[in-house]
Scaffold this motif. Structure first.
Motif, PDB file in Angstrom:
ATOM      1  N   CYS A  21       7.423  17.540  26.763  1.00  0.00           N
ATOM      2  CA  CYS A  21       7.879  15.885  26.453  1.00  0.00           C
ATOM      3  C   CYS A  21       9.122  15.595  26.024  1.00  0.00           C
ATOM      4  O   CYS A  21       9.490  14.344  25.978  1.00  0.00           O
ATOM      5  CB  CYS A  21       6.793  15.513  25.963  1.00  0.00           C
ATOM      6  SG  CYS A  21       5.304  15.030  27.224  1.00  0.00           S
ATOM      7  N   VAL A  28      12.555  16.553  25.436  1.00  0.00           N
ATOM      8  CA  VAL A  28      14.199  18.076  26.361  1.00  0.00           C
ATOM      9  C   VAL A  28      15.204  18.952  25.459  1.00  0.00           C
ATOM     10  O   VAL A  28      15.782  19.976  24.941  1.00  0.00           O
ATOM     11  CB  VAL A  28      14.215  17.727  27.642  1.00  0.00           C
ATOM     12  CG1 VAL A  28      14.873  18.929  28.159  1.00  0.00           C
ATOM     13  CG2 VAL A  28      13.463  18.026  29.286  1.00  0.00           C
ATOM     14  N   ASN A  75      18.488  19.138  23.681  1.00  0.00           N
ATOM     15  CA  ASN A  75      19.123  20.010  24.367  1.00  0.00           C
ATOM     16  C   ASN A  75      19.035  21.284  24.710  1.00  0.00           C
ATOM     17  O   ASN A  75      19.204  22.149  25.817  1.00  0.00           O
ATOM     18  CB  ASN A  75      19.761  21.024  23.065  1.00  0.00           C
ATOM     19  CG  ASN A  75      20.583  19.998  22.186  1.00  0.00           C
ATOM     20  OD1 ASN A  75      22.073  19.213  23.357  1.00  0.00           O
ATOM     21  ND2 ASN A  75      20.683  20.199  21.420  1.00  0.00           N
ATOM     22  N   ASN A 114      16.305  23.839  24.702  1.00  0.00           N
ATOM     23  CA  ASN A 114      16.114  25.180  24.383  1.00  0.00           C
ATOM     24  C   ASN A 114      14.489  25.375  24.653  1.00  0.00           C
ATOM     25  O   ASN A 114      14.388  26.946  25.137  1.00  0.00           O
ATOM     26  CB  ASN A 114      15.642  25.546  22.783  1.00  0.00           C
ATOM     27  CG  ASN A 114      17.262  25.227  22.058  1.00  0.00           C
ATOM     28  OD1 ASN A 114      18.366  25.526  22.586  1.00  0.00           O
ATOM     29  ND2 ASN A 114      17.571  24.306  21.371  1.00  0.00           N
ATOM     30  N   ASP A 149      13.132  13.016  28.706  1.00  0.00           N
ATOM     31  CA  ASP A 149      14.320  13.046  28.036  1.00  0.00           C
ATOM     32  C   ASP A 149      14.634  11.190  28.058  1.00  0.00           C
ATOM     33  O   ASP A 149      14.568  10.880  29.636  1.00  0.00           O
ATOM     34  CB  ASP A 149      15.206  13.328  27.599  1.00  0.00           C
ATOM     35  CG  ASP A 149      15.543  13.308  26.162  1.00  0.00           C
ATOM     36  OD1 ASP A 149      15.135  14.970  25.675  1.00  0.00           O
ATOM     37  OD2 ASP A 149      16.368  12.016  25.767  1.00  0.00           O
ATOM     38  N   GLN A 155      17.186  10.614  27.362  1.00  0.00           N
ATOM     39  CA  GLN A 155      19.215  10.266  27.008  1.00  0.00           C
ATOM     40  C   GLN A 155      19.101  11.581  27.936  1.00  0.00           C
ATOM     41  O   GLN A 155      19.259  12.188  28.456  1.00  0.00           O
ATOM     42  CB  GLN A 155      19.457  11.103  25.555  1.00  0.00           C
ATOM     43  CG  GLN A 155      19.000  10.295  24.747  1.00  0.00           C
ATOM     44  CD  GLN A 155      19.594  10.626  23.024  1.00  0.00           C
ATOM     45  OE1 GLN A 155      20.872  10.995  23.033  1.00  0.00           O
ATOM     46  NE2 GLN A 155      18.962  11.347  22.429  1.00  0.00           N
ATOM     47  N   GLY A 176      10.643   8.398  28.910  1.00  0.00           N
ATOM     48  CA  GLY A 176       9.830   7.997  28.006  1.00  0.00           C
ATOM     49  C   GLY A 176       8.740   8.514  28.483  1.00  0.00           C
ATOM     50  O   GLY A 176       8.058   9.273  29.912  1.00  0.00           O
ATOM     51  N   HIS A 177       8.142   9.946  27.431  1.00  0.00           N
ATOM     52  CA  HIS A 177       6.889  10.764  28.246  1.00  0.00           C
ATOM     53  C   HIS A 177       5.705   9.821  28.035  1.00  0.00           C
ATOM     54  O   HIS A 177       4.794   9.875  28.378  1.00  0.00           O
ATOM     55  CB  HIS A 177       6.859  11.705  26.925  1.00  0.00           C
ATOM     56  CG  HIS A 177       6.943  11.790  24.599  1.00  0.00           C
ATOM     57  ND1 HIS A 177       7.910  12.057  24.646  1.00  0.00           N
ATOM     58  CD2 HIS A 177       6.782  10.356  24.770  1.00  0.00           C
ATOM     59  CE1 HIS A 177       8.349  11.556  23.668  1.00  0.00           C
ATOM     60  NE2 HIS A 177       7.056  10.072  23.856  1.00  0.00           N
ATOM     61  N   GLU A 178       6.091   8.768  27.258  1.00  0.00           N
ATOM     62  CA  GLU A 178       4.369   7.696  26.918  1.00  0.00           C
ATOM     63  C   GLU A 178       4.796   6.915  28.886  1.00  0.00           C
ATOM     64  O   GLU A 178       3.349   6.393  28.959  1.00  0.00           O
ATOM     65  CB  GLU A 178       4.984   6.304  26.330  1.00  0.00           C
ATOM     66  CG  GLU A 178       6.365   5.500  26.748  1.00  0.00           C
ATOM     67  CD  GLU A 178       7.759   6.030  26.781  1.00  0.00           C
ATOM     68  OE1 GLU A 178       8.062   7.211  26.244  1.00  0.00           O
ATOM     69  OE2 GLU A 178       8.241   5.417  26.479  1.00  0.00           O
ATOM     70  N   ASN A 232       8.603  17.983  20.371  1.00  0.00           N
ATOM     71  CA  ASN A 232       9.326  18.063  19.130  1.00  0.00           C
ATOM     72  C   ASN A 232      10.195  16.635  19.448  1.00  0.00           C
ATOM     73  O   ASN A 232      10.904  16.166  19.874  1.00  0.00           O
ATOM     74  CB  ASN A 232      10.408  19.686  19.935  1.00  0.00           C
ATOM     75  CG  ASN A 232      10.703  19.900  19.014  1.00  0.00           C
ATOM     76  OD1 ASN A 232      11.032  19.898  17.721  1.00  0.00           O
ATOM     77  ND2 ASN A 232      11.334  20.993  18.439  1.00  0.00           N
ATOM     78  N   TYR A 268      15.043  13.059  16.626  1.00  0.00           N
ATOM     79  CA  TYR A 268      16.361  12.641  16.788  1.00  0.00           C
ATOM     80  C   TYR A 268      16.757  14.081  17.637  1.00  0.00           C
ATOM     81  O   TYR A 268      16.941  15.085  16.806  1.00  0.00           O
ATOM     82  CB  TYR A 268      16.845  11.996  16.055  1.00  0.00           C
ATOM     83  CG  TYR A 268      17.222  12.721  15.065  1.00  0.00           C
ATOM     84  CD1 TYR A 268      18.496  13.718  14.088  1.00  0.00           C
ATOM     85  CD2 TYR A 268      16.340  11.352  14.239  1.00  0.00           C
ATOM     86  CE1 TYR A 268      18.733  14.578  13.318  1.00  0.00           C
ATOM     87  CE2 TYR A 268      17.183  12.360  12.846  1.00  0.00           C
ATOM     88  CZ  TYR A 268      17.715  13.319  12.416  1.00  0.00           C
ATOM     89  OH  TYR A 268      17.681  13.941  11.255  1.00  0.00           O
TER      90      TYR A 268
HETATM   91  N1  SAM Z   1      13.583  20.156  21.432  1.00  0.00           N
HETATM   92  C1  SAM Z   1      14.838  20.150  21.970  1.00  0.00           C
HETATM   93  C2  SAM Z   1      15.432  21.198  22.063  1.00  0.00           C
HETATM   94  O1  SAM Z   1      15.081  22.305  22.658  1.00  0.00           O
HETATM   95  O2  SAM Z   1      16.679  20.845  21.738  1.00  0.00           O
HETATM   96  C3  SAM Z   1      14.570  18.930  20.702  1.00  0.00           C
HETATM   97  C4  SAM Z   1      14.342  17.473  21.024  1.00  0.00           C
HETATM   98  S1  SAM Z   1      15.139  16.520  19.799  1.00  0.00           S
HETATM   99  C5  SAM Z   1      13.890  17.095  18.327  1.00  0.00           C
HETATM  100  C6  SAM Z   1      13.936  15.230  20.502  1.00  0.00           C
HETATM  101  C7  SAM Z   1      14.163  14.409  21.610  1.00  0.00           C
HETATM  102  O3  SAM Z   1      13.090  14.247  21.933  1.00  0.00           O
HETATM  103  C8  SAM Z   1      15.333  13.604  21.860  1.00  0.00           C
HETATM  104  O4  SAM Z   1      15.810  14.549  22.810  1.00  0.00           O
HETATM  105  C9  SAM Z   1      15.226  12.546  22.015  1.00  0.00           C
HETATM  106  O5  SAM Z   1      16.471  11.596  23.437  1.00  0.00           O
HETATM  107  C10 SAM Z   1      13.922  11.699  22.879  1.00  0.00           C
HETATM  108  N2  SAM Z   1      13.172  11.881  22.973  1.00  0.00           N
HETATM  109  C11 SAM Z   1      13.544  10.275  22.305  1.00  0.00           C
HETATM  110  N3  SAM Z   1      11.677   9.324  22.624  1.00  0.00           N
HETATM  111  C12 SAM Z   1      11.991   9.891  24.003  1.00  0.00           C
HETATM  112  C13 SAM Z   1      10.653   9.899  24.303  1.00  0.00           C
HETATM  113  N4  SAM Z   1       9.769   8.338  24.219  1.00  0.00           N
HETATM  114  N5  SAM Z   1      10.164  10.625  25.536  1.00  0.00           N
HETATM  115  C14 SAM Z   1      11.279  11.371  25.667  1.00  0.00           C
HETATM  116  N6  SAM Z   1      11.866  12.199  25.029  1.00  0.00           N
HETATM  117  C15 SAM Z   1      12.065  11.058  23.901  1.00  0.00           C
END
Ligand code: SAM
Length: 193
Positions: free
Chosen positions: A29, A31, A33, A35, A54, A56, A82-84, A100, A103
């Motif tokens: 939910c 993505v 980078n 990982n 994601d 972005q 958005g995951h919503e 995860n 930011y």
């Molecule tokens: N698990 C990821 C990795 O392995 O790199 C790191 C995730 S990072 C902590 C959080 C991510 O959530 C960001 O890339 C951000 O753009 C995304 N994000 C923020 N709001 C979001 C939303 N409403 N739906 C989906 N993704 C969202």
């Protein structure tokens, strides 16, 4: 083979290795980078499916590159939304869902998940979850809005019927500097009284 519980990320990865199986349908939910997306794609194999969300574009592009390098892109659908809105893209039962929150490290710190959309998404994820399916949520509380988001997640999970769900929380209670907190939800097939 000495294995140390170093941080919540490690615990979350170990849970992926242990529970995500060949042929399953799973969702990342957040993505970022990629990982977790890459790890999930390896675990589900050629017969499985990974959805990744994601907001972005850059994050999804970088992730697609990593997936393609390993020939894993054939089982992954990356969605720039958005995951919503998860229910607009998925109408099948899901075996494993990972969040995860927060930011993107080294990215724009203003683009982050928030309490309201996270809650909407989590409720939809609970509906989509298969019997024996698992949701993992890592919350970060060191940034603005992080505590409120974590509290909202915990409140929702605390209220889940124990006959239907097993819910756990991992929290490193002797660490400084706001270590992340990991929540796990398993939809239980066994009905306890
Ligand atoms: N698990 C990821 C990795 O392995 O790199 C790191 C995730 S990072 C902590 C959080 C991510 O959530 C960001 O890339 C951000 O753009 C995304 N994000 C923020 N709001 C979001 C939303 N409403 N739906 C989906 N993704 C969202």
């Amino acid at each position: 083979n000495y294995n140390e519980i170093v941080n919540t990320l490690k615990i979350s990865r170990d849970i992926i290795y242990e529970y995500v199986k060949e042929g399953q349908t799973v969702v990342d939910c957040t993505v970022g980078n990629g990982n977790d997306t890459v790890l999930l794609a390896r675990q589900v194999g050629l017969t499985g499916k990974v959805y990744g969300f994601d907001i972005q574009k850059e994050a999804l592009e970088a992730t697609l590159k990593n997936l393609t390098c390993e020939n894993l892109d054939n089982r992954v659908r990356l969605i720039k939304d958005g995951h919503e809105n998860i229910d607009l893209y998925i109408d099948e039962k899901i075996d494993f869902i990972i969040y995860n929150l927060g930011y993107l490290p080294k990215g724009n710190k203003n683009i982050k998940t928030n309490k309201n959309t996270t809650l909407v998404s989590l409720k939809k994820s609970l509906d989509l979850l298969n019997d024996n399916g698992i949701i993992l949520i890592t919350c970060y509380i060191g940034h603005e809005g992080g505590i409120e988001e974590k509290d909202a997640v915990e409140e929702l999970l605390k209220g889940l019927d124990q006959k239907k769900y097993n819910v756990i929380k991992y929290d490193f209670i002797n660490q400084k500097n706001f270590p992340p907190i990991l929540y796990g939800v398993e939809k239980s097939k066994t009905r306890r009284e």
